[in-house]
Design an enzyme around this catalytic site. Structure first.
Site, PDB file in Angstrom:
ATOM      1  N   ARG A   1      -9.808   5.631  10.765  1.00  0.00           N
ATOM      2  CA  ARG A   1      -8.367   5.438  10.693  1.00  0.00           C
ATOM      3  C   ARG A   1      -7.559   6.422  11.536  1.00  0.00           C
ATOM      4  O   ARG A   1      -6.404   6.166  11.834  1.00  0.00           O
ATOM      5  CB  ARG A   1      -7.894   5.539   9.236  1.00  0.00           C
ATOM      6  CG  ARG A   1      -8.480   4.484   8.312  1.00  0.00           C
ATOM      7  CD  ARG A   1      -8.003   3.088   8.658  1.00  0.00           C
ATOM      8  NE  ARG A   1      -8.413   2.106   7.666  1.00  0.00           N
ATOM      9  CZ  ARG A   1      -7.737   1.815   6.564  1.00  0.00           C
ATOM     10  NH1 ARG A   1      -6.603   2.445   6.311  1.00  0.00           N
ATOM     11  NH2 ARG A   1      -8.185   0.911   5.721  1.00  0.00           N
TER      12      ARG A   1
ATOM     13  N   ARG B   1       0.443  -1.893   7.611  1.00  0.00           N
ATOM     14  CA  ARG B   1       0.936  -0.656   6.996  1.00  0.00           C
ATOM     15  C   ARG B   1       1.897   0.125   7.883  1.00  0.00           C
ATOM     16  O   ARG B   1       2.444   1.138   7.438  1.00  0.00           O
ATOM     17  CB  ARG B   1      -0.237   0.249   6.604  1.00  0.00           C
ATOM     18  CG  ARG B   1      -1.203  -0.341   5.587  1.00  0.00           C
ATOM     19  CD  ARG B   1      -2.060   0.717   4.941  1.00  0.00           C
ATOM     20  NE  ARG B   1      -1.276   1.624   4.127  1.00  0.00           N
ATOM     21  CZ  ARG B   1      -1.777   2.693   3.489  1.00  0.00           C
ATOM     22  NH1 ARG B   1      -3.059   2.982   3.602  1.00  0.00           N
ATOM     23  NH2 ARG B   1      -0.998   3.473   2.771  1.00  0.00           N
TER      24      ARG B   1
ATOM     25  N   CYS C   1      -5.219   9.419  -3.218  1.00  0.00           N
ATOM     26  CA  CYS C   1      -4.497   8.427  -2.421  1.00  0.00           C
ATOM     27  C   CYS C   1      -3.081   8.202  -2.953  1.00  0.00           C
ATOM     28  O   CYS C   1      -2.151   7.955  -2.180  1.00  0.00           O
ATOM     29  CB  CYS C   1      -5.259   7.113  -2.403  1.00  0.00           C
ATOM     30  SG  CYS C   1      -6.772   7.145  -1.432  1.00  0.00           S
TER      31      CYS C   1
ATOM     32  N   ASP D   1       0.802  -1.227   0.000  1.00  0.00           N
ATOM     33  CA  ASP D   1       0.000   0.000   0.000  1.00  0.00           C
ATOM     34  C   ASP D   1       0.833   1.275   0.000  1.00  0.00           C
ATOM     35  O   ASP D   1       0.267   2.374   0.061  1.00  0.00           O
ATOM     36  CB  ASP D   1      -0.943   0.009   1.202  1.00  0.00           C
ATOM     37  CG  ASP D   1      -2.175  -0.864   0.981  1.00  0.00           C
ATOM     38  OD1 ASP D   1      -2.437  -1.217  -0.184  1.00  0.00           O
ATOM     39  OD2 ASP D   1      -2.865  -1.183   1.960  1.00  0.00           O
TER      40      ASP D   1
ATOM     41  N   HIS E   1     -11.537   7.103   4.837  1.00  0.00           N
ATOM     42  CA  HIS E   1     -10.639   8.262   4.914  1.00  0.00           C
ATOM     43  C   HIS E   1     -11.403   9.503   4.452  1.00  0.00           C
ATOM     44  O   HIS E   1     -12.287   9.416   3.581  1.00  0.00           O
ATOM     45  CB  HIS E   1      -9.428   8.092   3.998  1.00  0.00           C
ATOM     46  CG  HIS E   1      -8.290   7.326   4.586  1.00  0.00           C
ATOM     47  ND1 HIS E   1      -7.388   6.627   3.814  1.00  0.00           N
ATOM     48  CD2 HIS E   1      -7.870   7.163   5.864  1.00  0.00           C
ATOM     49  CE1 HIS E   1      -6.476   6.059   4.578  1.00  0.00           C
ATOM     50  NE2 HIS E   1      -6.757   6.374   5.832  1.00  0.00           N
TER      51      HIS E   1
END
Length: 285
Positions: free
Chosen positions: A149, A104, A278, A79, A178
């Site tokens: 998140r 992550r 992103c 990611d 997000h």
């Protein structure tokens, strides 16, 4: 036809401002775990197509006159291609990320090393946050999401680290995990035009909706269909708005408001739960 809800107004003149972006090549990108509603382990990434789509996005930025620096991909961190999540930067200050999921968490260290090597002051966080995934920078304020998140405590920490007021906005729909998939900054307010946003009200709590309508009374309120097509995961330089090709109605509406939509194909990255924004970190002035 998808309906876009908006407040009618005359389209002002839009002006572009040169931007400084950071992107990470998708050499490690694949879907090998599921940490958001978009990730399906049975829907494999076409790595060749992903590379071509990512390169196309980078080429668009350079053609528009913007600077793009490259953050090296790290094997085992698929990611990292979603470079926006690694930090949020304003002027010479950077507030680092602390990822919510263990898959992550190592990405944060790579971002810190890269940014410090570039001469930036980086404050490491004590609270969970995912960088520009949940922090969107305007001239006078930072819009900050929480609910999935990023911890609300990180908002206060970011405010001190960046020296910029932070407005907290609660996200309530897990599909929009997000802030940057529920809200896009069309104009950050540095030019002659006022700050301007596009957003999907259904992603936010009632209190957050009231806040956004108070701060941005002429904002563009998008339909659920446009939001689910990742249309709000956009990048704008104040005039040119880079957004997914799957959002044609939003593109037409943006054109009516005086923007120049620049559609790009990033279908492979939607498999990981991301799109244009992103894949794009910005080092804000």
């Amino acid at each position: 036809m998808t309906q876009i809800l908006t407040t009618p107004r005359a389209a002002p003149a839009r002006s572009t401002r040169t931007r400084h972006y950071v992107m990470c090549p998708p050499t490690a990108f694949e879907v090998v775990y599921s940490i958001n509603p978009w990730m399906d382990l049975t829907n494999a990434v076409d790595t060749g197509l992903a590379q071509a789509q990512w390169q196309g996005l980078q080429d668009v930025y350079r053609a528009l006159g913007h600077r793009v620096d490259l953050l090296g991909a790290v094997p085992g961190l698929p990611d990292m291609v979603f470079a926006a999540n690694g930090a949020v930067s304003v002027a010479d200050r950077t507030y680092g990320a602390a990822f919510a999921f263990p898959q992550r968490q190592a990405e944060a260290h790579a971002h810190v090393d890269f940014l410090r090597a570039a001469g930036r002051e980086v404050q490491r966080p004590t609270h969970t946050n995912e960088g520009e995934g949940d922090f969107l920078v305007l001239r006078d304020v930072v819009l900050a999401g929480h609910g999935f998140r990023t911890s609300p405590d990180a908002h206060r920490e970011a405010e001190a680290a960046l020296g910029r007021p932070v407005v907290s906005l609660e996200l309530v729909d897990p599909r929009f995990y997000h802030l940057d998939v529920a809200l896009g900054v069309l104009d950050d307010g540095w030019g002659d035009a006022p700050a301007d946003i596009a957003w999907f009200p259904g992603a936010f709590s009632p209190a957050a909706r009231r806040t956004l309508r108070r701060l941005f009374p002429a904002s563009l309120e998008c339909s659920e269909a446009e939001a689910l097509a990742f249309g709000l995961n956009l990048v704008s330089d104040g005039a040119n708005v880079v957004l997914p090709t799957e959002s044609p109605e939003l593109a037409r509406t943006l054109q009516d408001r005086g923007y120049h939509p620049v559609p790009v194909e990033l279908s492979e990255f939607v498999k990981g739960g991301g799109s244009v924004k992103c894949c794009t970190a910005e080092l804000h002035r």
